[in-house]
Write a protein that holds these residues in place. Sequence first.
Motif: not given
Length: 238
Positions: A177-190
Amino acid sequence: MQLQSKKYNFLTEKTLIGLIFSISIIGVLAELFSYKIILLAYRPLIAFLILCLYWITSKERNILFFITTFFLLLTSIFIISESQFFLIMGMAGIILHRISLIVYIIKLNKVKDFKPVIIAIIPFLFVFSYFLSITDGIPEGSYYALLVQNILVSILGGVILSNYFMNEDTNTPWLSIFGVLSVALYFTVFIEKLFLNNLPQTFFRPLGMILYVTSYFAFFKFVIDTERINAATKEDIE
């Protein structure tokens, strides 16, 4: 006495969790209505509350958790300022945060075979490198910093993805869950910073705030679950 202490810790834990998510709701509303004073305190306060939550919940109180979250807290403070110096410090802080995060996860999961990790890194690295190559909105002097960020996020995603497939018996769903959310967070900011930086405020910022708090809460839960699993395994061996 011990029962009262456990009851107190349980109530304190629930109070802190409720406070974290209540502040998150306020933060999202502040972003939607542009209340900058609230936004300035949002991320540092969330990082501090997660530190407090780990302190009262964990029996191990691993120094790596405090180091990892401390870098996150410092970064949250540095990026508040628009000064070039503090922005550079903030960038350095997030790099150190991600490095310590990767080391901590590897240590918790007792990773010894890195071949699956290297294989799992490749798709993440390919996707982020592709987006970096097609954007024309990279701020001057930020290319190499973004490149390092892409590599670190790819390594983090690779470590988590390989763990999902290689450690099914002792795996906790919170890491995935952390992996999915953290990658999604970085992708969103990117996407927001490099592709939508000339557009008016979008839903990406409130979404980023939600992903921020939920991802690090998931990381906290992963650490607590893993500590309990490791402690139980150690007791069985003894």
